[in-house]
Design a protein around this motif. Structure first.
Motif, PDB file in Angstrom:
ATOM      1  N   UNK A 199       0.819  -1.219   0.000  1.00  0.00           N
ATOM      2  CA  UNK A 199       0.000   0.000   0.000  1.00  0.00           C
ATOM      3  C   UNK A 199       0.851   1.266   0.000  1.00  0.00           C
ATOM      4  N   UNK A 200       1.950   1.230   0.750  1.00  0.00           N
ATOM      5  CA  UNK A 200       2.755   2.450   0.848  1.00  0.00           C
ATOM      6  C   UNK A 200       3.410   2.803  -0.495  1.00  0.00           C
ATOM      7  N   UNK A 201       3.736   1.793  -1.269  1.00  0.00           N
ATOM      8  CA  UNK A 201       4.301   2.081  -2.595  1.00  0.00           C
ATOM      9  C   UNK A 201       3.286   2.823  -3.452  1.00  0.00           C
ATOM     10  N   UNK A 202       2.017   2.379  -3.358  1.00  0.00           N
ATOM     11  CA  UNK A 202       0.964   3.084  -4.105  1.00  0.00           C
ATOM     12  C   UNK A 202       0.886   4.542  -3.662  1.00  0.00           C
ATOM     13  N   UNK A 203       0.872   4.725  -2.337  1.00  0.00           N
ATOM     14  CA  UNK A 203       0.719   6.077  -1.788  1.00  0.00           C
ATOM     15  C   UNK A 203       1.881   6.978  -2.183  1.00  0.00           C
ATOM     16  N   UNK A 204       3.078   6.438  -2.022  1.00  0.00           N
ATOM     17  CA  UNK A 204       4.254   7.284  -2.279  1.00  0.00           C
ATOM     18  C   UNK A 204       4.315   7.739  -3.723  1.00  0.00           C
ATOM     19  N   UNK A 205       3.887   6.859  -4.636  1.00  0.00           N
ATOM     20  CA  UNK A 205       3.887   7.240  -6.050  1.00  0.00           C
ATOM     21  C   UNK A 205       3.001   8.468  -6.243  1.00  0.00           C
ATOM     22  N   UNK A 206       1.848   8.454  -5.576  1.00  0.00           N
ATOM     23  CA  UNK A 206       0.948   9.612  -5.679  1.00  0.00           C
ATOM     24  C   UNK A 206       1.598  10.863  -5.098  1.00  0.00           C
ATOM     25  N   UNK A 207       2.158  10.729  -3.893  1.00  0.00           N
ATOM     26  CA  UNK A 207       2.709  11.909  -3.203  1.00  0.00           C
ATOM     27  C   UNK A 207       3.888  12.508  -3.963  1.00  0.00           C
TER      28      UNK A 207
END
Ligand code: FES
Length: 447
Positions: A363-371
């Motif tokens: 999940x964090x990989x998904x989030x970081x890509x957005x940020x």
């Protein structure tokens, strides 16, 4: 315009300037006006279990030492020698009886006192005041259910007052899975740096479930607590039946939580592992017995203003978003388990946490890509002229809910509007009465 924060943060209209996410001058002001005043997460007592244990942490950009002294008391000191500022502790964690500065060898005790000064009698006799040259201590420190929080502001309210009605939600991350108070330990800390402004991460965990499409791949493979790929886990079933709420608290905190139906029952999830099945069933039933109606609260995620986020359930833990620069942040995830859980359950949860979140987690990989793309795209000369839109679910909340704050039963950016409203109060140098806010004052500002 840069310092006109009411212009930059238009919570009534629902627009926030990109400048607050990328501008170097605003960032420097944040370090001074937000990070030296708000309560910040420093670590957890389980990281320093014995006298002399230390763990170096951060408050804002600055290095601090979380330390347990000889008597067993916990302290937080600025990691900077009073002579010429060298770091007195260059290790991430360990045990010591003294901190010896590598530069000229001044030494400090584990309760921060200046003890050794080479050639003291010859060079400093009658001049050097040891007491006044102790390590710089935080103004206030709180050990809240094992988690260690601190502030540099001597006028800050106590931590419980600062938490306000967000307390019961943070408790879900810190209390034992079976409902006992406290009793958790850190099973590991993930640390990593990513190229995005710290507020993207803090805001994400306020309750931005609108971004769930980002995690579609995680949903598809079904990595709920049962870890059974291809079928829904217990978590999914519980969440589907629950009443979801999004709450904006006047202090700037936010949470996405859920209330389970009255007759919720344990759902078997680990039939292939009797130890895990027994443990999770025991926790479920014990929690229900201890907390009664309170056990129906099923929190997911929240942020305590400004930069501490938490998962209340699975993966249970705390996240500190340490600012490095306007466009760089260091994330620290403290994963929590019950101290007295069976080793097999701890190991299961450790692996689950690593797979689910953190720098390599799904999940964090998904989030970081957005940020990081949002941050990079916002640094453009043209892009910076166009504010972000925060108009979602304007006015869609109630104010008389027993959980306190502004409570919405639909996805809402009311929480983000409340967070940035409070951020603006800090940036304008508001006093603590204003910083703690009031539900009415917060709403007026956000409408
Ligand atoms: Fe620490 Fe000189 S800088 S002893």
């Amino acid at each position: 315009l840069r310092n006109d924060f009411d212009q930059l943060v238009d919570v009534k209209g629902g627009f926030i300037s990109r400048e607050i996410f990328v501008d170097a001058d605003i960032y420097r002001q944040e370090l001074d006006k937000v990070f030296t005043r708000a309560w910040l997460l420093v670590g957890h007592e389980s990281l320093v279990p014995n006298p002399g244990d230390f763990y170096t942490s951060r408050m804002g950009e600055e290095s601090v030492i979380l330390c347990r002294d000889k008597k067993g008391d916990i302290h937080v000191f600025l990691n900077s020698c009073r002579h010429r500022g060298m770091k007195v502790c260059r290790y991430e964690q360990g045990n010591t009886s003294l901190f010896t500065c590598p530069y000229h060898s001044w030494t400090y005790t584990t309760d921060g006192k200046l003890q050794g000064v080479p050639l003291h009698r010859t060079l400093y006799d009658g001049v050097l005041d040891r007491e006044a040259n102790s390590l710089v201590s935080v103004a206030k420190l709180c050990n809240y259910k094992g988690s260690i929080w601190a502030t540099w502001d001597k006028d800050a309210p106590d931590f419980i007052t600062y938490l306000g009605d967000a307390k019961i939600h943070l408790d879900q991350a810190l209390d034992c899975r079976d409902g006992r108070e406290g009793g958790s330990e850190v099973i590991g800390v993930h640390k990593w740096v990513f190229p995005a402004n710290w507020k993207f991460a803090a805001e994400n965990f306020l309750g931005d479930t609108y971004h769930n499409p980002s995690h579609r791949s995680v949903d598809l493979i079904g990595i709920g607590p049962s870890a059974a790929a291809g079928k829904k886990g217990r978590r999914d079933d519980e969440l589907e039946k629950a009443q979801h709420v999004w709450i904006s608290f006047p202090e700037g905190h936010g949470v996405h939580s859920a209330i389970q139906p009255e007759a919720n029952e344990y759902i078997e999830s680990f039939l292939d592992n009797p130890i895990l099945e027994k443990y999770f069933r025991h926790c479920f039933e014990e929690r229900k017995r201890r907390l009664g109606e309170g056990a129906r609260l099923l929190p997911f995620v929240g942020t305590i203003f400004p930069n501490t986020s938490y998962h209340g359930r699975q993966p249970r833990g705390l996240c500190a978003w340490h600012p490095h620069s306007p466009t760089s942040t260091e994330g620290w995830r403290f994963f929590l388990v019950d101290k007295d859980a069976p080793n097999e359950a701890k190991e299961y949860l450790r692996r689950y946490y690593m797979r689910y979140s953190g720098p390599a987690g799904m999940t964090e990989q998904d989030d970081m890509e957005n940020w990081l793309y949002a941050t990079a795209a916002s640094t453009g000369t043209v892009a910076r002229r166009y504010p972000f839109n925060y108009q979602q679910s304007m006015g869609a909340y109630v104010t008389d809910h027993p959980l306190g704050g502004d409570v919405s039963t639909q996805v809402t950016e009311q929480i983000a509007r409340g967070f940035y409203r409070r951020w603006t109060t800090y940036m304008q140098g508001g006093d603590w009465h204003e910083l703690l806010g009031s539900p009415a004052g917060n709403r007026q500002a956000a409408e």
